[in-house]
Scaffold this active site. Structure first.
Site, PDB file in Angstrom:
ATOM      1  N   HIS A 198       0.859  -1.204  -0.039  1.00 38.00           N
ATOM      2  CA  HIS A 198       0.017   0.220   0.030  1.00 38.00           C
ATOM      3  C   HIS A 198       0.844   1.516   0.086  1.00 38.00           C
ATOM      4  O   HIS A 198       1.803   1.438   0.917  1.00 38.00           O
ATOM      5  CB  HIS A 198      -1.002   0.234   1.310  1.00 38.00           C
ATOM      6  CG  HIS A 198      -2.005   1.062   1.082  1.00 38.00           C
ATOM      7  ND1 HIS A 198      -3.129   1.082   0.580  1.00 38.00           N
ATOM      8  CD2 HIS A 198      -1.787   2.449   1.684  1.00 38.00           C
ATOM      9  CE1 HIS A 198      -3.760   2.237   0.786  1.00 38.00           C
ATOM     10  NE2 HIS A 198      -3.059   2.978   1.353  1.00 38.00           N
ATOM     11  N   CYS A 199       0.704   2.068  -0.930  1.00 38.57           N
ATOM     12  CA  CYS A 199       1.653   3.253  -1.087  1.00 38.57           C
ATOM     13  C   CYS A 199       0.937   4.548  -0.583  1.00 38.57           C
ATOM     14  O   CYS A 199      -0.197   4.809  -1.176  1.00 38.57           O
ATOM     15  CB  CYS A 199       1.907   3.381  -2.651  1.00 38.57           C
ATOM     16  SG  CYS A 199       3.230   4.705  -2.984  1.00 38.57           S
ATOM     17  N   PRO A 200       1.369   5.263   0.523  1.00 39.36           N
ATOM     18  CA  PRO A 200       0.680   6.492   0.902  1.00 39.36           C
ATOM     19  C   PRO A 200       0.742   7.502   0.073  1.00 39.36           C
ATOM     20  O   PRO A 200       0.068   8.590   0.007  1.00 39.36           O
ATOM     21  CB  PRO A 200       1.333   6.503   2.244  1.00 39.36           C
ATOM     22  CG  PRO A 200       2.658   5.980   1.978  1.00 39.36           C
ATOM     23  CD  PRO A 200       2.680   4.765   1.269  1.00 39.36           C
TER      24      PRO A 200
END
Length: 467
Positions: A164-166
């Protein structure tokens, strides 16, 4: 970062025999009456979603990209052009054209990273009935396809999840991985081109005179700011892009690299038999599986993956090899269902009435608590079924030990130590003689033909109330 939309094959759904209406979308039900075929019980009333975008991080990324796009043209290159007669208009147009093309492509790739769905597990998906290695998600209460993992931020299982890439506020999964690679590639090229353009301005590359034109205060400040704000992203994203290109060539996700290390270590120690990573088909086949069959479409920002994301070709001759990865860790116990009505629990016996969750009064918590209270909490008991490793692994755990030992629960709010259940130990050692007459015995010793009426059949309560 992000990825393309899920293909039409994933649009399929099946109605449960307990429901007469179709769900509104493929990732969640529209009514509590709908039942997922993979699990014999109601599903959560709220569809799991990723956090709303744009978030503060996404807004900061957009502001940074716009700043590095506009300021060098207006405050650095244009004043330099006006001061340097040997820097022609044709040279200025060529320099700025390359800069703008790379940045515009970066904008487009970032837009698709933000807006494309990472691809969740289709409603009603179940593994082959003949398979002996089934992966089950205890959060989504449904089966997981190969390479799918649960994201604790998006609160759902994502197909071929990488991480999951913020920075894009989205999962990098089956639907977004190609967009993610295009975006990081565009950022790498745009930032290094930006630094090269600023460096050539600083060394006065286009001037044929011996005397360098003195920059104004505004130009000097903008040159320093552009270098400071552009150099760290250029270095970090370059390493990130090279790392993901290496993963792409081996058809491996970031989660699977950890899984491969763990499996290799267990094989060396003799804990599990040898098993090869099944998804590595060779460099060319691995790249085309993600970016497309033709190199002509690899850079096309709208291109979406053609596969469904629920099954993958394997290099092994075993047709079900994709369902056998990752192998089950023999040291991990199958997790029992966990009630969510309180911040702390006492194993499988009861909730702690003294400690309550800090968010217990929120409407969302009360809705979930009501659903959990009415839903059956039994989970599939097939020993071949397990909840494999996911991004939501950092959860609270209960050290459920024997009743005669101290119990310690590790939670997000600290540690809770419960003394031994002396009543159980006393009953096992001395039996009913150690308690007042009329005390309810343990469940395993009750008379099945006798109906228990609280306050009448056992006026002295239960044995558990004595310690």
């Amino acid at each position: 970062m992000a990825a393309p939309a899920a293909p039409e094959e994933d649009e399929a759904w099946e109605l449960s025999p307990h429901s007469s209406e179709a769900p509104s979308d493929k990732y969640g039900p529209t009514t509590e009456a709908h039942v997922v075929d993979a699990y014999p019980g109601p599903v959560p009333p709220v569809r799991p979603r990723a956090p709303p975008r744009p978030s503060e991080v996404v807004i900061a990324v957009i502001v940074l990209m716009v700043f590095l796009h506009i300021t060098p043209q207006i405050f650095i290159m244009w004043p330099y052009f006006r001061k340097t007669p040997s820097f022609t208009a044709r040279q200025l147009i060529c320099v700025l054209a390359v800069h703008n093309l790379l940045v515009v492509y970066m904008y487009v790739a970032y837009y698709y990273c933000l807006t494309t769905d990472a691809s969740g597990v289709p409603m009603g998906w179940t593994p082959p009935s003949h398979g002996s290695h089934k992966r089950y998600c205890y959060h989504c209460r449904a089966f997981k396809p190969p390479r799918a993992h649960h994201c604790r931020v998006c609160r759902r299982c994502v197909l071929r999840m990488d991480h999951h890439c913020p920075w894009i506020g989205n999962c990098v999964g089956h639907g977004t991985y190609a967009h993610f690679l295009r975006y990081t590639t565009a950022v790498t090229l745009a930032t290094w081109n930006h630094l090269l353009m600023i460096a050539l301005r600083v060394v006065d590359f286009w001037s044929v005179y011996d005397l360098m034109p003195r920059p104004s205060t505004t130009e000097a400040v903008m040159i320093v700011l552009n270098i400071i704000l552009c150099l760290p992203p250029a270095l970090l994203v370059t390493f990130l892009t090279l790392y993901h290109y290496a993963l792409l060539c081996s058809n491996t996700t970031s989660i699977e690299t950890w899984e491969k290390d763990r499996v290799s270590r267990q094989i060396r120690r003799g804990q599990i038999p040898f098993i090869a990573f099944p998804f590595d088909l060779g460099c060319w086949a691995n790249v085309t599986q993600v970016l497309g069959a033709s190199p002509l479409i690899w850079l096309w920002p709208c291109h979406a993956p053609a596969a469904s994301g629920t099954s993958f070709p394997v290099a092994s001759a075993e047709p079900d090899a994709q369902y056998l990865w990752p192998p089950k860790d023999p040291r991990v116990r199958r997790r029992a269902p966990r009630l969510t009505g309180s911040a702390f629990t006492y194993g499988h016996e009861q909730l702690n009435p003294q400690l309550r969750a800090s968010h217990a009064k929120s409407p969302q918590f009360q809705t979930r608590a009501a659903w959990h209270a009415s839903a059956p909490h039994d989970v599939p008991r097939d020993e071949a079924m397990y909840d494999s490793y996911s991004s939501g692994s950092g959860e609270d755990t209960d050290d459920d030990v024997g009743s005669g030992q101290v119990r310690v629960r590790r939670g997000s709010e600290g540690l809770e130590v419960r003394p031994p259940q002396y009543s159980r130990v006393l009953w096992e050692e001395a039996g009913a003689e150690a308690f007042p007459p009329g005390t309810e015995p343990p469940p395993e010793e009750r008379d099945p033909n006798h109906e228990y009426v609280p306050g009448h059949a056992y006026p002295h309560g239960t044995f558990a109330e004595y310690g």
